[in-house]
Write a protein that holds these residues in place. Structure first.
Motif, PDB file in Angstrom:
ATOM      1  N   SER A  68      -8.509   9.158   2.237  1.00 27.12           N
ATOM      2  CA  SER A  68      -8.895  10.701   1.825  1.00 27.12           C
ATOM      3  C   SER A  68     -10.367  10.670   1.924  1.00 27.12           C
ATOM      4  CB  SER A  68      -8.236  11.030   0.570  1.00 27.12           C
ATOM      5  OG  SER A  68      -6.797  10.783   0.564  1.00 27.12           O
ATOM      6  N   GLY A  69     -11.213   9.756   2.439  1.00 26.17           N
ATOM      7  CA  GLY A  69     -12.475  10.244   2.537  1.00 26.17           C
ATOM      8  C   GLY A  69     -13.336   9.634   1.341  1.00 26.17           C
ATOM      9  N   LEU A  75       0.752  -1.318   0.015  1.00 25.06           N
ATOM     10  CA  LEU A  75      -0.008  -0.030  -0.011  1.00 25.06           C
ATOM     11  C   LEU A  75       0.857   1.329  -0.031  1.00 25.06           C
ATOM     12  CD1 LEU A  75      -2.644   1.323   0.085  1.00 25.06           C
ATOM     13  CD2 LEU A  75      -2.586   1.229   2.624  1.00 25.06           C
ATOM     14  N   VAL A  76       0.793   2.036  -0.948  1.00 26.22           N
ATOM     15  CA  VAL A  76       1.584   3.220  -0.856  1.00 26.22           C
ATOM     16  C   VAL A  76       0.519   4.451  -0.951  1.00 26.22           C
ATOM     17  CG1 VAL A  76       2.842   4.941  -2.583  1.00 26.22           C
ATOM     18  CG2 VAL A  76       3.272   2.454  -2.756  1.00 26.22           C
ATOM     19  N   LYS A  77      -0.703   4.240  -1.447  1.00 28.71           N
ATOM     20  CA  LYS A  77      -1.577   5.293  -1.373  1.00 28.71           C
ATOM     21  C   LYS A  77      -3.007   4.834  -1.563  1.00 28.71           C
ATOM     22  CE  LYS A  77      -1.675  10.487  -2.720  1.00 28.71           C
ATOM     23  NZ  LYS A  77      -1.161  11.420  -3.542  1.00 28.71           N
ATOM     24  N   HIS A  78      -4.101   5.259  -0.862  1.00 31.07           N
ATOM     25  CA  HIS A  78      -5.469   4.721  -1.177  1.00 31.07           C
ATOM     26  C   HIS A  78      -6.576   5.867  -0.937  1.00 31.07           C
ATOM     27  CE1 HIS A  78      -8.883   2.145  -1.155  1.00 31.07           C
ATOM     28  NE2 HIS A  78      -8.323   0.848  -1.419  1.00 31.07           N
ATOM     29  N   PRO A  79      -7.565   5.924  -1.919  1.00 33.28           N
ATOM     30  CA  PRO A  79      -8.353   6.923  -1.709  1.00 33.28           C
ATOM     31  C   PRO A  79      -9.247   7.058  -0.415  1.00 33.28           C
ATOM     32  CG  PRO A  79      -9.185   5.481  -3.408  1.00 33.28           C
ATOM     33  CD  PRO A  79      -7.769   5.042  -2.978  1.00 33.28           C
ATOM     34  N   PHE A  80      -9.579   5.693  -0.079  1.00 38.21           N
ATOM     35  CA  PHE A  80     -10.548   5.578   1.056  1.00 38.21           C
ATOM     36  C   PHE A  80      -9.877   6.521   2.359  1.00 38.21           C
ATOM     37  CE2 PHE A  80     -11.821   3.314   5.157  1.00 38.21           C
ATOM     38  CZ  PHE A  80     -13.148   3.196   4.695  1.00 38.21           C
TER      39      PHE A  80
END
Length: 206
Positions: A196-197, A189-194
């Motif tokens: 960010s809401g 995992l590098v980045k996940h939209p979850f």
């Protein structure tokens, strides 16, 4: 003959020729085939997606295959719609789970669902006519000890037909499973939209 004036094109061609020769030797040395045990794990997105990609490859090659979902049984997922409505003749689809454990809040019920999924999985794996079985999110059931990892490992080692591929997905794969697998991929995992809401969206998560 190089036309770039400094020999760069010739050096590049020579380098690529050496790489091709090495790759050709590797292909010659690797002629064996076997049914693989494949694990997709890790905290990153893409574990189930990769497993379903393999199922679609099997379908494209007209290889009978099957899916057992251990967690997302109640979800109306895109892959479930596609496989059941268009490829049911080649791919069996069994949604055995009832949702994540924090949703059911009933450990005995979760264990019963996992056991039912495992019994179905064993029957499918034993069938020599099925070339690949995807056990989607089984690692979650193993993580919570709804299934005995020693039993799963022993079955895959001793009873899986020689040419059958089995794909097991879900984060936190048990060390025993990783040790006996032929292919293990850990999604990072590098980045996940979850975070960010952004909620789970059709076509991306399901």
């Amino acid at each position: 003959m190089s036309t770039d004036g400094d020999g760069t094109a010739d050096r590049h061609k020579e380098k690529m020729q050496k790489i091709k020769a090495a790759r050709d030797r590797m292909k010659q040395e690797r002629q064996g085939e076997k049914g693989l045990i494949i694990v997709h794990t890790g905290p990153g997105k893409g574990k189930s997606s990769s497993g379903f990609g393999m199922i679609l490859r099997c379908i494209a090659h007209e290889m009978p295959c099957a899916v057992v979902q251990f967690i997302k049984g109640a979800w109306d997922t895109g892959e479930r719609r596609l496989l059941t409505t268009h490829f049911g003749a080649l791919c069996q689809f069994h949604a055995m789970g009832e949702g994540f454990t924090w949703e059911t809040q009933d450990k005995a019920r979760d264990i019963a669902a996992a056991r039912a999924g495992w019994e179905k999985a064993k029957a499918l794996i034993r069938d020599p006519g099925i070339r690949m079985v995807l056990l989607d999110e089984i690692n979650i059931a193993l993580r919570y000890d709804y299934l005995d990892v020693a039993e799963v490992v022993a079955f895959l080692r001793d009873e899986k037909p020689e040419m059958t591929h089995v794909v097991l997905t879900g984060r936190n794969a048990k060390p025993e499973l990783i040790e006996m697998a032929d292919l293990v991929t850990e999604m990072t995992l590098v980045k996940h939209p979850f975070r960010s809401g952004i909620k789970a969206q059709a076509g991306v998560e399901f």
